[in-house]
Design a protein around this motif. Sequence first.
Motif, PDB file in Angstrom:
ATOM      1  N   LYS A   2      25.219  73.079  40.118  1.00  0.00           N
ATOM      2  CA  LYS A   2      24.674  71.805  40.428  1.00  0.00           C
ATOM      3  C   LYS A   2      25.341  71.104  41.729  1.00  0.00           C
ATOM      4  O   LYS A   2      26.586  71.408  41.757  1.00  0.00           O
ATOM      5  N   SER A   4      25.856  67.715  44.169  1.00  0.00           N
ATOM      6  CA  SER A   4      25.548  66.366  44.508  1.00  0.00           C
ATOM      7  C   SER A   4      25.219  66.049  45.819  1.00  0.00           C
ATOM      8  O   SER A   4      25.611  66.378  46.842  1.00  0.00           O
ATOM      9  N   LEU A   5      24.237  65.138  45.685  1.00  0.00           N
ATOM     10  CA  LEU A   5      23.449  64.813  47.219  1.00  0.00           C
ATOM     11  C   LEU A   5      24.398  63.815  47.865  1.00  0.00           C
ATOM     12  O   LEU A   5      24.173  63.350  49.091  1.00  0.00           O
ATOM     13  N   LEU A  12      27.439  70.605  51.480  1.00  0.00           N
ATOM     14  CA  LEU A  12      26.117  70.990  50.875  1.00  0.00           C
ATOM     15  C   LEU A  12      25.504  72.294  51.592  1.00  0.00           C
ATOM     16  O   LEU A  12      25.115  73.179  50.747  1.00  0.00           O
ATOM     17  N   VAL A 462      18.001  72.070  50.814  1.00  0.00           N
ATOM     18  CA  VAL A 462      18.601  70.681  50.714  1.00  0.00           C
ATOM     19  C   VAL A 462      18.107  69.755  51.679  1.00  0.00           C
ATOM     20  O   VAL A 462      18.095  69.926  53.138  1.00  0.00           O
ATOM     21  N   ASN A 481      14.585  75.448  43.513  1.00  0.00           N
ATOM     22  CA  ASN A 481      15.823  74.968  44.009  1.00  0.00           C
ATOM     23  C   ASN A 481      15.958  73.936  44.962  1.00  0.00           C
ATOM     24  O   ASN A 481      16.602  74.131  46.038  1.00  0.00           O
ATOM     25  N   ARG A 483      16.982  70.401  46.534  1.00  0.00           N
ATOM     26  CA  ARG A 483      17.962  69.133  46.174  1.00  0.00           C
ATOM     27  C   ARG A 483      17.411  68.161  47.283  1.00  0.00           C
ATOM     28  O   ARG A 483      17.391  68.401  48.545  1.00  0.00           O
ATOM     29  N   GLU A 485      17.099  64.174  48.650  1.00  0.00           N
ATOM     30  CA  GLU A 485      17.467  62.726  48.852  1.00  0.00           C
ATOM     31  C   GLU A 485      16.414  61.887  49.710  1.00  0.00           C
ATOM     32  O   GLU A 485      16.268  62.567  50.862  1.00  0.00           O
ATOM     33  N   GLN A 507      16.439  68.738  41.965  1.00  0.00           N
ATOM     34  CA  GLN A 507      17.409  67.612  41.861  1.00  0.00           C
ATOM     35  C   GLN A 507      17.115  66.543  42.905  1.00  0.00           C
ATOM     36  O   GLN A 507      16.979  66.718  44.034  1.00  0.00           O
TER      37      GLN A 507
END
Length: 556
Positions: A2, A4-5, A12, A462, A481, A483, A485, A507
């Motif tokens: 996991k 976190s953004l 990252l 990401v 996968n 991520r 934001e 996520q």
Amino acid sequence: MKLSLSLPVALLTAALLSAAQSTHAQSSTEFSWSRLPTAQQPSFKADTFNITRYGAKPDGLTLNTQSINAAIADCSSKGGGVVLVPQGLWLTGPVELKSNVNLHLVRAAVLQFSADFNQYPLVLGSYEGQPAYRNQSPLSGTGLENVAITGHGIVDGNGDAWRMVGRDKLTEREWKSKVASGGSVSEDGKVWYPSEKSRLGAKTPNASAPGRTKAEYEAVKDYLRPNMVVLTSCKKVLLQDVTFQNSPAWCLHPIMCQDLTVRNALVRNPDYAQNGDGLDIESCRNVLVEGSTFDVGDDGICIKSGKDEEGRKRGIPTENALIRNNVVYRAHGGFVIGSEMSGGARNLFVEDCTFMGTDIGLRFKTARGRGGVVENIHVRNIAMKDIVHDAILFDMYYFMKPPAKLADGQAATEPVPAVSEATPRFQNFTIRNIVCDGAERGIFLRGLPEMSVRQISLDNLVLKVNKGVELIEAQDIRISNLRLETKAAAPVVYVENSRNISFDGMQVNAPTNQALFSVSGNRTEKITAARTEAGKGRTPIEAKAGASIKALKVKS
């Protein structure tokens, strides 16, 4: 694992690439990374031909065209070797390369091409994938074998002398200097033209289009800016260590070449340079581009293969290319395919590149009428920072007006053209290990109703962006996968008239007042989402414009 953004993007990146390495170790053979393309390298005799022996003078005043070309011709006729350009400012007109010649510029040598347009005769060449008359390129060669431009010197195309430029692109001091240099200014005072012929060309519809007479081209000659380095139908080509800058149009343009290497080059153009592409690889086979830096006014590293019917008739794809360890600044796109890709492109591998401040990161563009199949494209380990528009873009409406997004309610159906040889195709792309810190939108895929963007796999991403993901007329898309934001008041993922789309392991950190998924269009079906973490208080799915809420299934 996991992530976190809220972590800094550098952390990252490290975390993502660590995770990606284990994933890659399990599936590298799937993507054929173990069988990368190679390009044969040229080799040269040690014999050296110094251009000063042929009368060249580095005074910035003497026109050295004849001396430099004599040295190159003599070198080639004697079995080849090195044509040496010593330190100094060497003014010249067009230089024509020959087989078995390594044009070597020592550090601080400047090959400065003349601003006198009369030095460049009109010749039949290629413009944006089609035959057309242009001014002769400053550096060119046709049908050569074993040829190179090397050294740590500078090749300067004097492009500012050729380009019209808008007043809003320059400072007030720069604008006054430009006007004082000659040329002419538009009636509204907003555009500077190098000459009246340039001004006439800008006002003549399709002035550079194929099919005109040579006399018609002559009337607008100064408008027909040449590409700076053009190598046509050559074998074993090396461009290494040199700074190529200030090109009138495209900077480096190898066309129909085989075994091409561009290594540790620096390519520079002003950000306002129209058509100021860095490297346009057109219909070439066996290509290596590595360790190079591009800071230009248009696309950075671009793959092409001819335009529309002419490109399809040529039928030579760009294939078997490895592009690695490069940095692209500002350009319209970092790594680009299209839009002139009518001969197709295949077996391209892009890895370990960084894009800083480009308009788009990975840019794949085409349109109806192009035709051509672009397939087997593999991209991994890409870092992006401050991208203006999209981090990853597939668009089959380049320079076309696309239909509006479907509104609430059933949208009117537009006629769908039949699939033909003029229908382009984007298929079988794998894109993995991507980090983007800043972009307007993360992922944008837009196909045609008659031909979806298809078979695209995006894994380990990401994306810190304003808007998330948009998929329109897409098919067989796998995103895993991810991520993400986002900041915009818009659905995190928008899907329109697309099918067989899967999201696995997403996520999300985004405003909670917006839907996670918005599906639209009555042809949207078979959308799945698994292992999604999106926070609480969010509408998971909304359906609009004829789409069924059942089109998307969320799995635990």
